[in-house]
Design a protein around this motif. Structure first.
Motif, PDB file in Angstrom:
ATOM      1  N   LYS A 113       0.830  -1.207   0.000  1.00  0.00           N
ATOM      2  CA  LYS A 113       0.000   0.000   0.000  1.00  0.00           C
ATOM      3  C   LYS A 113       0.865   1.257   0.000  1.00  0.00           C
ATOM      4  O   LYS A 113       0.571   2.235  -0.702  1.00  0.00           O
ATOM      5  N   ALA A 114       1.939   1.236   0.768  1.00  0.00           N
ATOM      6  CA  ALA A 114       2.787   2.420   0.903  1.00  0.00           C
ATOM      7  C   ALA A 114       3.510   2.762  -0.397  1.00  0.00           C
ATOM      8  O   ALA A 114       3.691   3.940  -0.720  1.00  0.00           O
ATOM      9  N   VAL A 115       3.946   1.737  -1.147  1.00  0.00           N
ATOM     10  CA  VAL A 115       4.752   2.003  -2.349  1.00  0.00           C
ATOM     11  C   VAL A 115       3.932   1.964  -3.631  1.00  0.00           C
ATOM     12  O   VAL A 115       4.474   2.202  -4.721  1.00  0.00           O
ATOM     13  N   ALA A 116       2.645   1.675  -3.517  1.00  0.00           N
ATOM     14  CA  ALA A 116       1.805   1.576  -4.712  1.00  0.00           C
ATOM     15  C   ALA A 116       1.817   2.879  -5.505  1.00  0.00           C
ATOM     16  O   ALA A 116       1.755   3.969  -4.937  1.00  0.00           O
ATOM     17  N   ASP A 117       1.915   2.741  -6.819  1.00  0.00           N
ATOM     18  CA  ASP A 117       1.848   3.882  -7.755  1.00  0.00           C
ATOM     19  C   ASP A 117       3.030   4.838  -7.628  1.00  0.00           C
ATOM     20  O   ASP A 117       3.006   5.934  -8.193  1.00  0.00           O
ATOM     21  N   ARG A 118       4.074   4.450  -6.917  1.00  0.00           N
ATOM     22  CA  ARG A 118       5.260   5.296  -6.831  1.00  0.00           C
ATOM     23  C   ARG A 118       6.275   4.875  -7.885  1.00  0.00           C
ATOM     24  O   ARG A 118       6.360   3.697  -8.250  1.00  0.00           O
ATOM     25  N   ALA A 119       7.039   5.827  -8.360  1.00  0.00           N
ATOM     26  CA  ALA A 119       8.097   5.511  -9.311  1.00  0.00           C
ATOM     27  C   ALA A 119       9.104   4.576  -8.656  1.00  0.00           C
ATOM     28  O   ALA A 119       9.486   4.777  -7.498  1.00  0.00           O
ATOM     29  N   GLU A 120       9.513   3.554  -9.372  1.00  0.00           N
ATOM     30  CA  GLU A 120      10.422   2.566  -8.812  1.00  0.00           C
ATOM     31  C   GLU A 120      11.871   2.929  -9.146  1.00  0.00           C
ATOM     32  O   GLU A 120      12.266   2.917 -10.316  1.00  0.00           O
ATOM     33  N   PRO A 121      12.678   3.245  -8.152  1.00  0.00           N
ATOM     34  CA  PRO A 121      14.086   3.518  -8.425  1.00  0.00           C
ATOM     35  C   PRO A 121      14.810   2.251  -8.852  1.00  0.00           C
ATOM     36  O   PRO A 121      14.464   1.149  -8.408  1.00  0.00           O
ATOM     37  N   HIS A 241      11.818   4.509  -0.485  1.00  0.00           N
ATOM     38  CA  HIS A 241      10.662   5.445  -0.499  1.00  0.00           C
ATOM     39  C   HIS A 241      10.460   6.014   0.894  1.00  0.00           C
ATOM     40  O   HIS A 241       9.427   5.779   1.526  1.00  0.00           O
ATOM     41  N   PRO A 242      11.424   6.780   1.404  1.00  0.00           N
ATOM     42  CA  PRO A 242      11.326   7.257   2.799  1.00  0.00           C
ATOM     43  C   PRO A 242      10.089   8.087   3.088  1.00  0.00           C
ATOM     44  O   PRO A 242       9.533   8.015   4.187  1.00  0.00           O
ATOM     45  N   ASP A 243       9.634   8.845   2.110  1.00  0.00           N
ATOM     46  CA  ASP A 243       8.455   9.689   2.354  1.00  0.00           C
ATOM     47  C   ASP A 243       7.157   8.917   2.400  1.00  0.00           C
ATOM     48  O   ASP A 243       6.116   9.439   2.796  1.00  0.00           O
TER      49      ASP A 243
END
Length: 247
Positions: A113-121, A241-243
């Motif tokens: 849930k936390a990393v969903a839809d975030r750009a993947e480094p 994804h610290p934020d």
């Protein structure tokens, strides 16, 4: 041992400090049951007791799902739940296995849930021994990075990982991949510092080094069949994804 169970194991004899016990050490201990993360620990050519030898001695053996021959290249973090369920049945304690499975699945869902839809480094996972660089491109280790919201620069589709989850690579190959983060397994604080020193000295212009995204993890957390397979996903995700984990 993890701090929360170290006390429980304080009186358990240690057969070997630096690797799997030898055939003689293991058989002399007269175990009823042997649990192993991979098939490697049963390699007779390495001086370990084989599965056949254990069977002849009346010893039951269990290889973690993600570390057995059929799954080593394509194992996933969730394989640990299969192990917990099986061990719960083997030792007739399903009531103890169930909450561990429930918590593990909830922990993974929270990261999803936390990393969903975030750009993947982009992430390179490596293991350093001196100046020898080994890249990880398959198996549970690969899936850990995926679940943590990282984009592996090495993958099972790469030829060097066609038969084994890890492969020795040149420093030039790692430099060419220029990952945004490097995840590396360590066995001790000294090993961690030596790895950081090597990466910093050898790849000063790499994005992961310049932006200080060098992420050490405990090597034991990558062994198939350990609860660390779950907790290390959160550990890596928090660095990538610290934020996403501030609330």
């Amino acid at each position: 041992m993890p701090d929360d169970v170290a006390g429980l194991a304080a009186d358990v004899p240690v057969l070997s400090e630096s690797g799997p016990p030898s055939r003689e050490q293991l058989l002399n201990a007269k175990p009823d049951f042997v649990f192993s993360p991979t098939m490697y620990e049963f390699t007779a050519e390495q001086g370990f007791a084989s599965l056949e030898q254990l069977k002849e001695a009346g010893v039951a053996a269990y290889v973690a799902t993600g570390g057995c021959a059929e799954r080593r290249m394509k194992g996933t973090v969730e394989d640990v739940f299969t192990n917990l369920e099986n061990l719960g049945r083997i030792f007739a304690v399903p009531d103890k296995a169930a909450p561990l499975i429930e918590k593990g699945k909830a922990d993974l869902a929270a990261v999803d849930k936390a990393v969903a839809d975030r750009a993947e480094p982009t992430v390179a996972q490596v293991y350093l021994e001196g100046t020898t660089v080994t890249a990880i491109g398959a198996g549970i280790e690969y899936d850990i990075i995926r679940r943590a919201g990282g984009d592996n620069v090495f993958s099972p589709e790469d030829p060097q990982f066609a038969k084994f989850f890890a492969a020795q690579i040149t420093p030039e190959a790692l430099a060419a991949s220029n990952p945004a983060a490097i995840v590396f397994a360590v066995n001790s604080p000294e090993h961690q510092q030596a790895t950081i020193d090597y990466l910093t000295r050898t790849f000063p212009d790499m994005t992961a080094v310049r932006e200080q995204r060098l992420i050490p993890i405990d090597a034991a957390d990558t062994y198939p069949g350990t609860l660390g397979n779950v907790s290390v996903v959160r550990e890596i995700a928090e660095r990538l994804h610290p934020d996403a984990f501030t609330s």
